[in-house]
Design a protein around this motif. Structure first.
Motif, mmCIF file in Angstrom:
data_model
loop_
_atom_site.group_PDB
_atom_site.id
_atom_site.type_symbol
_atom_site.label_atom_id
_atom_site.label_comp_id
_atom_site.label_asym_id
_atom_site.label_seq_id
_atom_site.Cartn_x
_atom_site.Cartn_y
_atom_site.Cartn_z
ATOM 1 N N PHE A 204 0.832 -1.207 0.000
ATOM 2 C CA PHE A 204 0.000 0.000 0.000
ATOM 3 C C PHE A 204 0.865 1.255 0.000
ATOM 4 O O PHE A 204 0.438 2.309 0.462
ATOM 5 N N ASP A 205 2.095 1.136 -0.539
ATOM 6 C CA ASP A 205 3.013 2.276 -0.568
ATOM 7 C C ASP A 205 2.443 3.356 -1.481
ATOM 8 O O ASP A 205 1.736 3.071 -2.446
ATOM 9 N N HIS B 72 2.447 3.642 -5.067
ATOM 10 C CA HIS B 72 3.804 3.656 -5.617
ATOM 11 C C HIS B 72 3.833 2.554 -6.662
ATOM 12 O O HIS B 72 4.011 1.380 -6.336
ATOM 13 N N GLU B 73 3.626 2.904 -7.917
ATOM 14 C CA GLU B 73 3.371 1.891 -8.939
ATOM 15 C C GLU B 73 3.947 2.337 -10.277
ATOM 16 O O GLU B 73 3.833 3.501 -10.645
ATOM 17 N N THR B 74 4.583 1.420 -10.977
ATOM 18 C CA THR B 74 5.014 1.705 -12.342
ATOM 19 C C THR B 74 3.818 1.500 -13.263
ATOM 20 O O THR B 74 3.138 0.485 -13.172
ATOM 21 N N TYR C 259 -0.541 4.731 -11.069
ATOM 22 C CA TYR C 259 -0.218 5.282 -9.750
ATOM 23 C C TYR C 259 -1.417 6.034 -9.174
ATOM 24 O O TYR C 259 -1.405 6.485 -8.032
ATOM 25 N N MET C 260 -2.462 6.168 -9.970
ATOM 26 C CA MET C 260 -3.678 6.821 -9.497
ATOM 27 C C MET C 260 -4.862 6.079 -10.105
ATOM 28 O O MET C 260 -4.921 5.929 -11.314
ATOM 29 N N PHE C 261 -5.763 5.598 -9.266
ATOM 30 C CA PHE C 261 -6.958 4.932 -9.788
ATOM 31 C C PHE C 261 -8.121 5.110 -8.810
ATOM 32 O O PHE C 261 -7.994 5.846 -7.829
#
Ligand code: 2U9
Length: 337
Positions: free
Chosen positions: A153-154, A194-196, A203-205
């Motif tokens: 959940f970073d 924190h997502e590629t 990184y946003m949804f």
């Protein structure tokens, strides 16, 4: 610019009108003086060369001249037996112009559809801030400092020490702090990770989470609610299964699959030949989470679930890339009306 321009233009126009022989001549005169590229427009556009004091006077005179020429044209046309404004004939057989219609964004639409389904089961929507305190995003959800589950959940941390929420579970914690059971809420909204970015991650949804807390809430209630949701959102033909899983805030926890909406469970490339598609996670609210908001785990239990709105909308509509939702391509956005 010569100050006599309005008077001279009027005189010239009146002479032209006087000597016009037909409605067609009058139309030519109208275009010459009043048309978009006519003399009046040209003189109006030349006013830039005048002093600021002279400009409004000239503008007024030119506009008066325009009115006088239009009146003279109409008078002459009426005298010639053809009343009405001097305008090109209106072709009533021309097809109408289609106005461009807007559309609801596919994510907004999915959020509305999903919220409506849960509203039908008595869930009301609750909201909370996107910029959150660490306490609501982690501690209250059974993820103390250095808990390994924090990695999953970073998120983005702000200079103030706050963070962008990485799930809307924060909303349910805030709600439980303010309300006693029974609770039946959904928490729709934007979250950050924190997502590629790739075809299925961003990184946003958006998420819709749900929470029900009351006396004697069981896993059977959870199954019934989620099966009802899947039938309403994906269609009455879908099957559902629950696979054991782990989340820090639910115990027991499960991942929820539906039979593949593309192949009906036969196995295809969308479901990686398994016949199943994962649509969300769920579980019974962990006793530690109930205690964090001073609920008595002896007198109430609860279920919770969470889904990615982009993910379920992609499965429902056969959208292959999550980036479509944020690229603002109207060829995509205009398809769902
Ligand atoms: C409280 C207690 C428990 C919400 C839950 C999930 C399982 C889950 C993921 C689905 C895809 C997040 O968008 S995703 O990445 N969510 O699997 N969410 S249980 O549990 C809660 C919420 C609030 C107070």
């Amino acid at each position: 610019m010569d100050p006599d321009v309005p008077a001279r233009t009027l005189e010239e126009a009146l002479n032209d009108i006087e000597s016009a022989g037909s409605p067609a001549d009058l139309e030519d005169i109208r275009i010459k003086y009043l048309g978009r590229k006519g003399l009046i427009s040209r003189h109006l556009s030349e006013m830039g060369s005048l002093s600021p004091e002279a400009r409004p006077k000239m503008g007024k005179l030119l506009n008066e001249t325009k009115g006088k020429i239009a009146a003279a044209l109409a008078g002459k046309l009426e005298a010639a037996g053809s009343s009405g404004p001097v305008l090109p004939a209106l072709d009533v057989t021309m097809p109408g112009r289609k106005p461009a219609l807007g559309a609801i964004h596919p994510i907004t639409r999915a959020m509305d559809e999903i919220s409506d389904i849960f509203a039908g089961l008595g869930f009301t929507a609750a909201e909370g801030p996107e910029a959150e305190l660490e306490h609501y995003n982690f501690e209250a959800l059974n993820m103390p400092v250095d808990h390994p589950a924090r990695d999953a959940f970073d998120t983005l941390f702000l200079e103030s020490g706050a963070l962008m929420r990485s799930h809307t579970s924060t909303v349910q914690i805030r709600y439980m702090e303010q309300h006693q059971p029974p609770v039946r809420i959904i928490a729709p909204g934007r979250v950050y990770r924190h997502e590629t970015v790739d075809a299925s991650h961003h990184y946003m949804f958006n998420q819709i989470e749900g929470l029900a807390v009351d006396e004697d809430i069981t896993f059977a209630d959870l199954k019934a609610v989620l099966l009802h949701f899947a039938h309403r959102y994906f269609g009455p033909e879908v099957n559902m299964r629950f696979r054991p899983s782990f989340f820090p805030f639910t115990e027991p926890s499960a991942e929820v699959d539906i039979s593949c909406v593309i192949c009906g469970g036969e196995g295809c490339s969308v479901c990686s030949r398994t016949g199943w598609l994962e649509i969300m996670g769920c579980g019974m609210v962990d006793v530690d989470v109930l205690q964090a908001v001073n609920y008595d785990p002896e007198s109430c239990t609860g279920f919770a679930f969470g889904m990615g709105v982009e993910r379920v909308a992609m499965l429902k509509h056969g959208i292959g890339d999550i980036r479509m939702f944020t690229e603002n391509d109207i060829r995509f956005l205009g398809q769902l009306r």
